[in-house]
Design a protein around this motif. Structure first.
Motif, PDB file in Angstrom:
ATOM      1  N   ILE A   1       1.574  -4.083  -7.045  1.00  0.00           N
ATOM      2  CA  ILE A   1       2.582  -5.240  -7.082  1.00  0.00           C
ATOM      3  C   ILE A   1       3.304  -5.566  -5.667  1.00  0.00           C
ATOM      4  O   ILE A   1       3.271  -4.765  -4.987  1.00  0.00           O
ATOM      5  CB  ILE A   1       3.816  -5.143  -8.143  1.00  0.00           C
ATOM      6  CG1 ILE A   1       2.728  -5.139  -9.511  1.00  0.00           C
ATOM      7  CG2 ILE A   1       4.340  -6.036  -7.938  1.00  0.00           C
ATOM      8  CD1 ILE A   1       3.876  -4.741 -10.543  1.00  0.00           C
ATOM      9  N   ARG A   2       3.413  -6.491  -5.078  1.00  0.00           N
ATOM     10  CA  ARG A   2       3.984  -7.389  -4.177  1.00  0.00           C
ATOM     11  C   ARG A   2       5.903  -6.540  -4.746  1.00  0.00           C
ATOM     12  O   ARG A   2       6.533  -7.583  -4.824  1.00  0.00           O
ATOM     13  CB  ARG A   2       4.258  -8.283  -2.869  1.00  0.00           C
ATOM     14  CG  ARG A   2       2.685  -8.486  -2.785  1.00  0.00           C
ATOM     15  CD  ARG A   2       2.318 -10.105  -1.916  1.00  0.00           C
ATOM     16  NE  ARG A   2       0.562  -9.766  -1.608  1.00  0.00           N
ATOM     17  CZ  ARG A   2       0.614  -9.070  -0.628  1.00  0.00           C
ATOM     18  NH1 ARG A   2       1.185  -8.484   0.061  1.00  0.00           N
ATOM     19  NH2 ARG A   2      -0.435  -9.179  -0.027  1.00  0.00           N
ATOM     20  N   TRP A   3       6.049  -5.799  -4.083  1.00  0.00           N
ATOM     21  CA  TRP A   3       7.589  -5.020  -4.769  1.00  0.00           C
ATOM     22  C   TRP A   3       8.976  -6.330  -4.431  1.00  0.00           C
ATOM     23  O   TRP A   3       9.389  -6.399  -4.512  1.00  0.00           O
ATOM     24  CB  TRP A   3       7.852  -3.898  -4.668  1.00  0.00           C
ATOM     25  CG  TRP A   3       7.264  -3.444  -5.959  1.00  0.00           C
ATOM     26  CD1 TRP A   3       6.292  -2.759  -5.854  1.00  0.00           C
ATOM     27  CD2 TRP A   3       7.125  -2.801  -7.573  1.00  0.00           C
ATOM     28  NE1 TRP A   3       5.451  -1.847  -6.249  1.00  0.00           N
ATOM     29  CE2 TRP A   3       6.098  -1.967  -7.570  1.00  0.00           C
ATOM     30  CE3 TRP A   3       7.938  -3.342  -8.107  1.00  0.00           C
ATOM     31  CZ2 TRP A   3       6.261  -1.962  -8.644  1.00  0.00           C
ATOM     32  CZ3 TRP A   3       8.082  -3.120  -9.847  1.00  0.00           C
ATOM     33  CH2 TRP A   3       7.271  -2.350  -9.507  1.00  0.00           C
ATOM     34  N   GLN A   4       8.347  -6.719  -3.124  1.00  0.00           N
ATOM     35  CA  GLN A   4       9.477  -6.870  -2.203  1.00  0.00           C
ATOM     36  C   GLN A   4       9.487  -8.761  -2.277  1.00  0.00           C
ATOM     37  O   GLN A   4      10.132  -9.158  -1.877  1.00  0.00           O
ATOM     38  CB  GLN A   4       9.174  -7.003  -0.847  1.00  0.00           C
ATOM     39  CG  GLN A   4       9.933  -5.304  -0.140  1.00  0.00           C
ATOM     40  CD  GLN A   4       9.930  -5.093   1.532  1.00  0.00           C
ATOM     41  OE1 GLN A   4       8.985  -5.445   2.415  1.00  0.00           O
ATOM     42  NE2 GLN A   4      10.778  -4.899   1.682  1.00  0.00           N
ATOM     43  N   ASN A   5       8.253  -9.175  -3.020  1.00  0.00           N
ATOM     44  CA  ASN A   5       8.698 -10.682  -3.453  1.00  0.00           C
ATOM     45  C   ASN A   5       9.119 -10.971  -4.796  1.00  0.00           C
ATOM     46  O   ASN A   5       9.840 -12.205  -4.989  1.00  0.00           O
ATOM     47  CB  ASN A   5       6.709 -10.874  -3.579  1.00  0.00           C
ATOM     48  CG  ASN A   5       6.717 -11.259  -1.713  1.00  0.00           C
ATOM     49  OD1 ASN A   5       7.078 -11.126  -1.294  1.00  0.00           O
ATOM     50  ND2 ASN A   5       5.461 -12.101  -1.805  1.00  0.00           N
ATOM     51  N   GLY A   6       9.719  -9.896  -5.197  1.00  0.00           N
ATOM     52  CA  GLY A   6       9.745  -9.354  -6.682  1.00  0.00           C
ATOM     53  C   GLY A   6       9.288  -9.416  -7.768  1.00  0.00           C
ATOM     54  O   GLY A   6       8.879 -10.667  -7.215  1.00  0.00           O
ATOM     55  N   VAL A   7       9.628  -9.034  -9.142  1.00  0.00           N
ATOM     56  CA  VAL A   7       9.210  -9.145  -9.921  1.00  0.00           C
ATOM     57  C   VAL A   7       9.934 -10.063 -11.160  1.00  0.00           C
ATOM     58  O   VAL A   7       9.729 -10.749 -11.665  1.00  0.00           O
ATOM     59  CB  VAL A   7       8.899  -7.810 -10.528  1.00  0.00           C
ATOM     60  CG1 VAL A   7       8.155  -7.825 -11.780  1.00  0.00           C
ATOM     61  CG2 VAL A   7       7.658  -6.805  -9.541  1.00  0.00           C
ATOM     62  N   PHE A   8      11.007  -9.826 -10.430  1.00  0.00           N
ATOM     63  CA  PHE A   8      12.553 -10.389 -11.260  1.00  0.00           C
ATOM     64  C   PHE A   8      12.403 -11.454 -10.627  1.00  0.00           C
ATOM     65  O   PHE A   8      13.191 -12.545 -11.267  1.00  0.00           O
ATOM     66  CB  PHE A   8      13.314  -9.167 -13.259  1.00  0.00           C
ATOM     67  CG  PHE A   8      12.409  -8.134 -12.868  1.00  0.00           C
ATOM     68  CD1 PHE A   8      12.210  -8.355 -14.476  1.00  0.00           C
ATOM     69  CD2 PHE A   8      12.660  -7.197 -12.627  1.00  0.00           C
ATOM     70  CE1 PHE A   8      11.404  -7.605 -14.819  1.00  0.00           C
ATOM     71  CE2 PHE A   8      11.823  -5.899 -13.494  1.00  0.00           C
ATOM     72  CZ  PHE A   8      11.263  -6.716 -14.770  1.00  0.00           C
TER      73      PHE A   8
ATOM     74  N   ALA B   1       0.921   3.387  -4.693  1.00  0.00           N
ATOM     75  CA  ALA B   1      -0.724   4.505  -5.470  1.00  0.00           C
ATOM     76  C   ALA B   1      -0.366   5.316  -6.739  1.00  0.00           C
ATOM     77  O   ALA B   1      -1.017   5.882  -7.637  1.00  0.00           O
ATOM     78  CB  ALA B   1       0.006   5.106  -4.660  1.00  0.00           C
ATOM     79  N   VAL B   2       1.011   5.139  -7.241  1.00  0.00           N
ATOM     80  CA  VAL B   2       1.521   6.463  -8.230  1.00  0.00           C
ATOM     81  C   VAL B   2       1.277   5.681  -9.465  1.00  0.00           C
ATOM     82  O   VAL B   2       0.707   6.091  -9.739  1.00  0.00           O
ATOM     83  CB  VAL B   2       2.469   6.918  -8.090  1.00  0.00           C
ATOM     84  CG1 VAL B   2       3.419   7.287  -9.089  1.00  0.00           C
ATOM     85  CG2 VAL B   2       3.324   7.949  -7.052  1.00  0.00           C
ATOM     86  N   LEU B   3       1.587   4.724  -9.810  1.00  0.00           N
ATOM     87  CA  LEU B   3       1.325   2.879 -10.262  1.00  0.00           C
ATOM     88  C   LEU B   3      -0.014   2.840 -10.603  1.00  0.00           C
ATOM     89  O   LEU B   3      -0.393   2.631 -12.091  1.00  0.00           O
ATOM     90  CB  LEU B   3       2.577   2.574 -10.630  1.00  0.00           C
ATOM     91  CG  LEU B   3       3.901   2.764 -10.731  1.00  0.00           C
ATOM     92  CD1 LEU B   3       4.851   1.527 -10.421  1.00  0.00           C
ATOM     93  CD2 LEU B   3       4.524   3.273 -11.838  1.00  0.00           C
ATOM     94  N   THR B   4      -0.543   3.070  -9.825  1.00  0.00           N
ATOM     95  CA  THR B   4      -1.874   2.037 -10.448  1.00  0.00           C
ATOM     96  C   THR B   4      -2.775   3.480 -11.064  1.00  0.00           C
ATOM     97  O   THR B   4      -3.552   3.894 -11.666  1.00  0.00           O
ATOM     98  CB  THR B   4      -2.548   1.335  -9.387  1.00  0.00           C
ATOM     99  OG1 THR B   4      -2.772   2.544  -7.887  1.00  0.00           O
ATOM    100  CG2 THR B   4      -1.661   0.222  -9.074  1.00  0.00           C
ATOM    101  N   GLY B   5      -1.883   4.266  -9.963  1.00  0.00           N
ATOM    102  CA  GLY B   5      -2.831   6.107 -10.200  1.00  0.00           C
ATOM    103  C   GLY B   5      -3.064   6.017 -10.831  1.00  0.00           C
ATOM    104  O   GLY B   5      -3.603   7.300 -12.109  1.00  0.00           O
ATOM    105  N   VAL B   6      -1.936   6.767 -12.382  1.00  0.00           N
ATOM    106  CA  VAL B   6      -1.454   7.065 -13.812  1.00  0.00           C
ATOM    107  C   VAL B   6      -1.992   6.016 -14.225  1.00  0.00           C
ATOM    108  O   VAL B   6      -2.131   6.628 -15.672  1.00  0.00           O
ATOM    109  CB  VAL B   6      -0.716   7.192 -13.246  1.00  0.00           C
ATOM    110  CG1 VAL B   6      -0.027   8.693 -12.703  1.00  0.00           C
ATOM    111  CG2 VAL B   6       0.849   6.571 -13.745  1.00  0.00           C
TER     112      VAL B   6
ATOM    113  N   ASN C   1       1.080  -0.940  -0.428  1.00  0.00           N
ATOM    114  CA  ASN C   1       0.296  -0.010  -0.348  1.00  0.00           C
ATOM    115  C   ASN C   1       0.568   1.330   0.095  1.00  0.00           C
ATOM    116  O   ASN C   1       0.755   2.963   0.215  1.00  0.00           O
ATOM    117  CB  ASN C   1      -0.955   0.271   1.250  1.00  0.00           C
ATOM    118  CG  ASN C   1      -2.000  -1.378   1.158  1.00  0.00           C
ATOM    119  OD1 ASN C   1      -2.192  -1.055   0.157  1.00  0.00           O
ATOM    120  ND2 ASN C   1      -2.419  -1.855   2.320  1.00  0.00           N
ATOM    121  N   GLY C   2       2.042   0.730  -0.636  1.00  0.00           N
ATOM    122  CA  GLY C   2       2.679   2.366  -0.835  1.00  0.00           C
ATOM    123  C   GLY C   2       2.996   2.907  -1.886  1.00  0.00           C
ATOM    124  O   GLY C   2       1.811   2.879  -2.708  1.00  0.00           O
TER     125      GLY C   2
END
Lengths: 311, 359
Positions: A167-174, A155-160, A150-151
């Motif tokens: 996305i759960r960034w800390q779980n890792g995307v790549f 917020a910005v990326l979903t907002g625009v 909920n950071g």
């Protein structure tokens, strides 16, 4: 030495000499020697220390190659001892961090050294330094907040409208180490920037102009003139960022995912959670040794001499 | 291949400072042209505008008749030799020389061969595999010339390249540069504050001051017929008198000073408040009897032995200082300090000139 005694007197020089010697011997050399000695002894209940089982061996070091498990290195499935995998992951991702900091630092260093108006340079360098005034732990925590579900980033990326859902960034995307790498790049980028800045700045501007005058395109000037000149700075920046990243504990602990494990965390687990200082010490020394091997190997590949880094 | 260069009303401003002020000059293909002037006169800025590192604020620069404004240095048919040479210290000599070919994608064998040829041309065979730091000042100079010649420039630009060398080597390199220029036929534009260099090497010299071109002429003309006081005093030594001129209409004028009336050459059209009379020390004659004209009674002060000539400083009874140069050939008696003599000069050897004009 005699010169110091003459200049500052026996009392003052003697005091500082003793203080420095105390610091080096009692706070650096002796503790390390104690740990080195402990690393060759087994972890025993207090009552058995000094007993017949307390003999020197490489048993603690051998744990590094015990317990093979199925896992992944980057995208390749492997079966390896669990701590060897952790070590290799740490080295690989530290190398990626080093490379990314280089990619970020070189253009910026070149800009600061050769393009930026000298009058605005102090302001620019101050702006770069300000984040360094904040403790490493706080900066890692700041990234934890930025990357959390909920950071602000989500917020910005979903907002625009770039992302449909957070996305759960800390779980890792790549990879499972994405957040750790972001944190390490941010924490150590200046250790790459300033050595490169220093070495690019010492390059005579006429060299760059001469290359251009002889017909070189901008990338040819960088490849043949500026990069070779900056090589010592790049090398010392790389060694620093690599060693700091590999040795970082705060950032991986703060930003790591459930699937990530940094080798410093393994050492910490031995030392604090298992209370097995002997194995922890063995891992520490093994780690320093292996990291040095990696650094020396890379220096040999890129034909960097130790004297270059000392510049 | 060589190209001519036209500077057409060229100006260059740095902020509010005008470094180059309406310069007009045409340099012929294959010419050895020098810009001569004190530091800060704008000559290096002209060189940097021709090579493309600076753009003129006003005016046009043409190389071989083509307007080169907007072209980057790597697109222009010029090669610049920097004051500090700017050789690449991390490359060997032959890599330095062939750098211009390397960035054009020429293969290694051809480059190596070309570098060896050029090293022969600049009289430095066998240095191909050395590093820059192993060469002496004069050798580095030759490498810099070879590196510039390697890209087959139509114009070579030289920014005081001899200033770091010692006197003997400098004189030798003057002859060498001149010979290389004749051999290659490339247009050379040479920047210097050393009048000796400019006069000895150039086909023509442009004397600059405060961003303006004062005079463009061949070296003899610059020295013998300076158009103004700046050129006269920057190129060579002078005895100078201040006064008022009354032209007689035949190219000469009467020049009244507090040291007496003189007669000297005065070009028609010379006007202005700050006109002065200039006469060279080698045209100033010392004698025991007064001369026919332009004669001043003087007392000998310092007598300095310079080797090939003797410089005698004298002071007139009215307080004017005049220097005379005597050739050290035994034909004239060398005066001693304190001697009472007459200093005189020929009217045709002296000129009445304004302070500064622009071409």
């Amino acid at each position: 030495m005699q010169d110091l005694f003459r200049r500052y007197g026996t009392g003052l020089t003697g005091t500082f000499f003793v203080l420095t010697a105390f610091w080096l011997l009692a706070l650096v050399i002796l503790p390390n020697l104690t740990l080195l000695e402990a690393s060759f002894r087994p972890y025993l209940p207090v009552t058995e220390i000094g007993g017949p089982k307390d003999v020197y061996s490489f048993d603690n070091y051998r744990k590094f190659t015990a317990n093979p498990i199925d896992s992944n290195l980057l995208v390749f499935p492997v079966t390896m001892p669990i701590h060897t995998i952790t070590f290799l992951n740490t080295v690989i991702y530290s190398a990626v961090v080093t490379f990314v900091t280089f990619l970020l630092s070189y253009p910026l260093a070149y800009y600061l050294a050769k393009i930026a108006d000298p009058k605005s340079l102090p302001t620019l360098i101050l702006l770069l330094f300000i984040p360094l005034w904040v403790s490493e732990a706080l900066r890692a925590f700041a990234w934890y907040i930025i990357l959390t579900l909920n950071g602000p980033l989500n917020a910005v990326l979903t907002g625009v409208g770039i992302l449909d859902k957070p996305i759960r960034w800390q779980n890792g995307v790549f990879t499972a180490y994405d957040a750790i790498m972001i944190g390490l790049v941010y924490t150590y980028v200046l250790f790459m920037l300033f050595p490169i800045y220093g070495s690019v700045q010492s390059l005579d501007r006429n060299q760059i102009e001469a290359a251009e005058d002889l017909g070189a395109k901008w990338w040819q000037t960088h490849w043949r003139v500026i990069l070779p000149h900056a090589k010592p700075g790049i090398a010392s920046g790389c060694v620093m960022v690599f060693m700091l990243s590999a040795g970082s504990l705060l950032v991986p602990a703060q930003l790591g995912s459930t699937r990530s494990n940094w080798f410093t965390q393994s050492i910490q687990q031995w030392m604090l959670e298992s209370q097995d200082w002997n194995t922890g010490a063995a891992y520490s020394f093994l780690y320093i040794l292996l990291c040095m091997v990696v650094v020396l190997l890379v220096m040999w590949i890129f034909k960097v001499k130790l004297s270059d880094i000392a510049k | 291949m060589s190209a001519g260069i036209d500077l057409d009303n060229v100006c260059c401003d740095f902020g509010t400072f005008r470094a180059v002020d309406h310069v007009n000059v045409s340099i012929k293909p294959g010419e050895f042209f020098s810009f001569l002037g004190p530091s800060g006169c704008g000559k290096t800025t002209i060189l940097r505008m021709i090579s493309g590192f600076n753009e003129p604020t006003e005016g046009v620069i043409r190389i071989g008749g083509k307007d080169v404004r907007g072209q980057r240095p790597n697109q222009r048919p010029t090669a610049l030799i920097f004051q500090n040479l700017a050789l690449f210290p991390l490359m060997s000599i032959w890599e330095n020389i062939s750098f211009g070919l390397e960035v054009r994608g020429v293969d290694k064998a051809t480059r190596r061969k070309r570098a060896e040829e050029l090293l022969k041309l600049v009289d430095l065979p066998g240095a191909a595999d050395k590093m820059v730091s192993q060469l002496s000042g004069g050798q580095k100079q030759r490498v810099a010339i070879a590196r510039a010649l390697a890209v087959e420039p139509q114009v070579m630009l030289l920014d005081e390249p001899l200033s770091a060398l010692d006197l003997k080597l400098r004189q030798h390199m003057r002859a060498e540069l001149r010979a290389i220029q004749k051999r290659t036929g490339v247009t050379f534009i040479y920047i210097t504050h050393d009048q000796g260099e400019a006069l000895a090497m150039s086909d023509r010299v442009g004397v600059m001051s405060h961003g303006r071109l004062q005079q463009v002429a061949d070296p003899r003309d610059i020295y013998n017929n300076p158009v103004n006081g700046f050129v006269a005093s920057f190129v060579g030594e002078n005895n100078v008198f201040t006064g008022t001129a009354s032209p007689d209409g035949s190219g000469f004028a009467r020049f009244d000073t507090q040291h007496g009336p003189f007669r000297a050459r005065m070009a028609p059209g010379v006007t202005g408040k700050n006109i002065k009379l200039y006469v060279r020390p080698e045209h100033t004659i010392l004698s025991e009897a007064p001369g026919a004209e332009n004669s001043v009674a003087v007392t000998v002060g310092d007598v300095a032995f310079e080797g090939n000539f003797i410089s005698v400083t004298t002071t007139s009874d009215t307080g004017a200082q005049m220097v005379a140069e005597l050739r050290n050939d035994g034909s004239t008696k060398v005066p001693a300090t304190g001697d009472k003599l007459y200093a005189s000069f020929d009217a045709s050897a002296a000129a009445i000139l304004p302070d500064e004009t622009a071409v």
